[in-house]
Design a protein around this motif. Structure first.
Motif, PDB file in Angstrom:
ATOM      1  N   LEU A  57       0.819  -1.219   0.000  1.00 43.61           N
ATOM      2  CA  LEU A  57       0.000   0.000   0.000  1.00 43.61           C
ATOM      3  C   LEU A  57       0.849   1.264   0.000  1.00 43.61           C
ATOM      4  N   LEU A  58       2.155   1.115   0.248  1.00 48.93           N
ATOM      5  CA  LEU A  58       3.037   2.276   0.192  1.00 48.93           C
ATOM      6  C   LEU A  58       3.445   2.600  -1.248  1.00 48.93           C
ATOM      7  N   ASP A  59       3.175   1.684  -2.147  1.00 48.99           N
ATOM      8  CA  ASP A  59       3.720   1.774  -3.498  1.00 48.99           C
ATOM      9  C   ASP A  59       2.593   1.906  -4.525  1.00 48.99           C
ATOM     10  N   GLN A  60       2.388   3.141  -4.994  1.00 47.40           N
ATOM     11  CA  GLN A  60       1.255   3.400  -5.891  1.00 47.40           C
ATOM     12  C   GLN A  60       1.303   2.535  -7.148  1.00 47.40           C
ATOM     13  N   SER A  61       2.508   2.362  -7.719  1.00 41.78           N
ATOM     14  CA  SER A  61       2.546   1.652  -9.001  1.00 41.78           C
ATOM     15  C   SER A  61       2.153   0.189  -8.838  1.00 41.78           C
ATOM     16  N   SER A  62       2.510  -0.426  -7.690  1.00 44.26           N
ATOM     17  CA  SER A  62       2.139  -1.840  -7.504  1.00 44.26           C
ATOM     18  C   SER A  62       0.620  -1.961  -7.368  1.00 44.26           C
ATOM     19  N   VAL A  63       0.012  -0.984  -6.739  1.00 42.00           N
ATOM     20  CA  VAL A  63      -1.450  -1.006  -6.551  1.00 42.00           C
ATOM     21  C   VAL A  63      -2.156  -0.783  -7.895  1.00 42.00           C
ATOM     22  N   ASN A  64      -1.669   0.169  -8.669  1.00 42.98           N
ATOM     23  CA  ASN A  64      -2.250   0.417 -10.005  1.00 42.98           C
ATOM     24  C   ASN A  64      -2.178  -0.846 -10.859  1.00 42.98           C
ATOM     25  N   ALA A  65      -0.996  -1.472 -10.828  1.00 45.89           N
ATOM     26  CA  ALA A  65      -0.784  -2.648 -11.681  1.00 45.89           C
ATOM     27  C   ALA A  65      -1.739  -3.778 -11.301  1.00 45.89           C
ATOM     28  N   LEU A  66      -1.980  -3.936 -10.000  1.00 45.54           N
ATOM     29  CA  LEU A  66      -2.873  -5.023  -9.560  1.00 45.54           C
ATOM     30  C   LEU A  66      -4.296  -4.817 -10.064  1.00 45.54           C
ATOM     31  N   ILE A  67      -4.768  -3.593  -9.966  1.00 46.23           N
ATOM     32  CA  ILE A  67      -6.149  -3.328 -10.419  1.00 46.23           C
ATOM     33  C   ILE A  67      -6.214  -3.512 -11.942  1.00 46.23           C
ATOM     34  N   ASP A  68      -5.175  -3.038 -12.614  1.00 42.01           N
ATOM     35  CA  ASP A  68      -5.138  -3.129 -14.072  1.00 42.01           C
ATOM     36  C   ASP A  68      -5.081  -4.585 -14.543  1.00 42.01           C
ATOM     37  N   GLN A  69      -4.179  -5.355 -13.930  1.00 43.07           N
ATOM     38  CA  GLN A  69      -3.998  -6.749 -14.387  1.00 43.07           C
ATOM     39  C   GLN A  69      -5.163  -7.650 -14.007  1.00 43.07           C
ATOM     40  N   HIS A  70      -5.769  -7.414 -12.857  1.00 42.88           N
ATOM     41  CA  HIS A  70      -6.772  -8.369 -12.362  1.00 42.88           C
ATOM     42  C   HIS A  70      -8.218  -7.900 -12.532  1.00 42.88           C
ATOM     43  N   GLN A  71      -8.427  -6.607 -12.793  1.00 44.86           N
ATOM     44  CA  GLN A  71      -9.781  -6.088 -13.067  1.00 44.86           C
ATOM     45  C   GLN A  71     -10.819  -6.652 -12.083  1.00 44.86           C
ATOM     46  N   PRO A  72     -10.619  -6.456 -10.777  1.00 43.75           N
ATOM     47  CA  PRO A  72     -11.523  -7.084  -9.800  1.00 43.75           C
ATOM     48  C   PRO A  72     -12.918  -6.455  -9.791  1.00 43.75           C
ATOM     49  N   ASP A  73     -13.919  -7.280  -9.498  1.00 42.99           N
ATOM     50  CA  ASP A  73     -15.277  -6.745  -9.295  1.00 42.99           C
ATOM     51  C   ASP A  73     -15.393  -6.117  -7.913  1.00 42.99           C
ATOM     52  N   GLU A  74     -14.682  -6.713  -6.942  1.00 41.69           N
ATOM     53  CA  GLU A  74     -14.744  -6.206  -5.562  1.00 41.69           C
ATOM     54  C   GLU A  74     -13.324  -6.106  -5.005  1.00 41.69           C
ATOM     55  N   VAL A  75     -13.061  -5.033  -4.277  1.00 39.47           N
ATOM     56  CA  VAL A  75     -11.773  -4.901  -3.581  1.00 39.47           C
ATOM     57  C   VAL A  75     -12.053  -4.732  -2.090  1.00 39.47           C
ATOM     58  N   TYR A  76     -11.413  -5.560  -1.282  1.00 38.70           N
ATOM     59  CA  TYR A  76     -11.526  -5.456   0.180  1.00 38.70           C
ATOM     60  C   TYR A  76     -10.190  -4.959   0.703  1.00 38.70           C
ATOM     61  N   ASN A  77     -10.157  -3.729   1.212  1.00 43.42           N
ATOM     62  CA  ASN A  77      -8.892  -3.189   1.702  1.00 43.42           C
ATOM     63  C   ASN A  77      -8.723  -3.482   3.190  1.00 43.42           C
ATOM     64  N   LEU A  78      -8.089  -4.611   3.470  1.00 40.59           N
ATOM     65  CA  LEU A  78      -7.866  -5.030   4.863  1.00 40.59           C
ATOM     66  C   LEU A  78      -6.442  -4.732   5.326  1.00 40.59           C
ATOM     67  N   ALA A  79      -5.570  -4.374   4.413  1.00 36.66           N
ATOM     68  CA  ALA A  79      -4.172  -4.123   4.796  1.00 36.66           C
ATOM     69  C   ALA A  79      -4.074  -2.855   5.635  1.00 36.66           C
ATOM     70  N   ALA A  80      -3.260  -2.931   6.669  1.00 37.46           N
ATOM     71  CA  ALA A  80      -3.016  -1.751   7.510  1.00 37.46           C
ATOM     72  C   ALA A  80      -1.887  -2.053   8.476  1.00 37.46           C
ATOM     73  N   GLN A  81      -1.269  -1.008   9.017  1.00 38.28           N
ATOM     74  CA  GLN A  81      -0.479  -1.149  10.238  1.00 38.28           C
ATOM     75  C   GLN A  81      -1.558  -1.134  11.314  1.00 38.28           C
ATOM     76  N   SER A  82      -1.894  -2.306  11.857  1.00 30.73           N
ATOM     77  CA  SER A  82      -3.140  -2.439  12.619  1.00 30.73           C
ATOM     78  C   SER A  82      -2.964  -2.500  14.135  1.00 30.73           C
ATOM     79  N   PHE A  83      -1.714  -2.448  14.599  1.00 34.89           N
ATOM     80  CA  PHE A  83      -1.495  -2.582  16.049  1.00 34.89           C
ATOM     81  C   PHE A  83      -1.391  -1.184  16.676  1.00 34.89           C
TER      82      PHE A  83
END
Ligand code: NAP
Ligand code: G4F
Length: 323
Positions: A57-83
């Motif tokens: 999530l720190l890297d915009q290009s990796s996130v763009n590429a994932l949406i582009d390559q996989h064309q998801p119908d749904e995205v669940y954003n569960l990643a976080a520094q959660s502690f």
């Protein structure tokens, strides 16, 4: 076959959500960041049914590429520094991942596939110093940690992309949810693991901070279903998800120890290191809207959650130590 992308797939919630979506005939793509050691333990049993992809999530290009390559119908954003405690020692990182990371994903969706439905993992930590006895979708926020502040940003940017760009973007304001897959540093799992260790003679103390803090604790397996339900609605909207009951850390200890015929007072020791600079004293959900609109209700009660976690840790340790 609908396709879902889960960020944070190897976390507690990611593992339960992936199981749930696979059972509902989804094609599941999971984003995880590169690590020098294996961090996939929670999803090892379903790894052959998933497509795992590297991204951060720190890297915009990796996130763009994932949406582009996989064309998801749904995205669940569960990643976080959660502690929460780490958010005081790493506040900037927490803001970057837990806050701005949400915008990075929303931007990728907006430019690449704007009909994707987006779920943001918001948190009851946003209510912090609570402004109403039972916290609902209309309760004002007062976060008490850099983590809580970052989640408030993530919540509002999700609402904003819905309003500005007409995305189907929803925020689930989930109260604490736990399971045998919970990270070892969170208080519930710390207690269940220590109870099991003490019962098996592997340790004799459980150091804890504030025993009077109260949380609305539910079972993670129930909560991932609510995430999915939110994305199946006609209109994008935000929901509070919780049990409507609150219990103290002390009560969690009492039940966990008594489940194995021990008295928590003989083993729990106060340790200043586990107190926080600003505490969230009590959280209590008002999940009425989720019941009314989604038809969602928790299935696992507090007592069953505690005993499930202790039993699971006992089994794990017995296997590990050949006992
Ligand atoms: P978790 O077990 O800590 O999982 C967090 C996930 O985020 C892990 O997979 C982690 O990967 C990943 N992650 C961390 N930094 C990342 C980065 N820079 N890029 C990509 N991935 C990254 O948390 P959880 O309990 O499953 O919670 C899921 C989400 O719900 C989180 O956003 C949390 O803040 C939120 N939430 C949780 C609760 C709760 O009670 N559990 C309540 C409300 C909201 P690594 O394994 O590589 O660290
Ligand atoms: O288990 P915790 O660390 O969870 P916390 O801070 O409530 O955060 C969790 O729930 C949030 C939802 O409200 C999520 F958004 C967040 O990602 C995370 O999943 O602490 C619970 C309570 C606190 O009041 C803390 O002060 O337990 C108290 N506590 C007492 N002794 C302790 C300890 N917490 C931890 N982690 N360790 C202790 O030794």
């Amino acid at each position: 076959m609908p396709k879902a992308l889960i960020t944070g797939i190897n976390g507690q919630d990611g593992s339960y959500l992936a199981e749930f979506l696979l059972e509902h005939d989804y094609e599941v793509v999971g984003m995880a960041r590169r690590s020098s050691t294996d961090t996939m333990g929670r999803i090892a049993h379903i790894a052959d049914q998933l497509e795992l992809v590297q991204g951060d999530l720190l890297d915009q290009s990796s996130v763009n590429a994932l949406i582009d390559q996989h064309q998801p119908d749904e995205v669940y954003n569960l990643a976080a520094q959660s502690f929460v405690p780490t958010s005081w020692s790493q506040p900037v990182l927490t803001g970057e991942v837990t806050g701005l990371g949400v915008t990075r994903l929303l931007e990728a969706i907006r430019y690449v596939k704007p009909d994707t439905r987006f779920y943001q993992a918001s948190s009851s930590e946003m209510f912090g110093k609570v402004q109403e006895e039972r916290q609902s979708e209309t309760t004002p926020f007062w976060p008490r940690s850099p983590y809580g502040v970052a989640k408030v940003y993530g919540h509002w940017i999700t609402v904003n992309y819905r309003e500005s760009h007409n995305l189907f973007a929803v925020s689930g304001m989930l109260f604490n949810h736990e399971s045998p897959r919970r990270g070892l540093e969170f208080v519930t799992r710390k207690i269940s693991q220590h109870v099991a260790q003490i019962k098996l003679g592997l340790t004799d103390k459980l150091p804890l901070g504030n025993l009077d803090a109260q949380r609305d604790w539910g079972f993670a397996g129930d909560y991932v279903k609510a995430m999915w339900m939110m994305l199946q609605q006609k209109e994008a909207d935000d929901f509070v998800i919780g049990t409507g009951e609150t219990h103290s850390v002390r009560e969690f200890c009492e039940i966990a120890f008594s489940h194995v015929d021990l008295d928590y007072e003989e083993f729990v020791v106060r340790d200043e290191r586990f107190y926080r600079p600003a505490e969230v004293d009590v959280l209590l959900a008002n999940p009425d809207k989720a019941g009314r609109v989604l038809g969602w209700e928790p299935q696992v009660d507090f007592n069953s959650l505690v005993t499930m976690m202790v039993d699971a840790d006992l089994e794990l340790l017995r296997k590990e130590h050949g006992l």
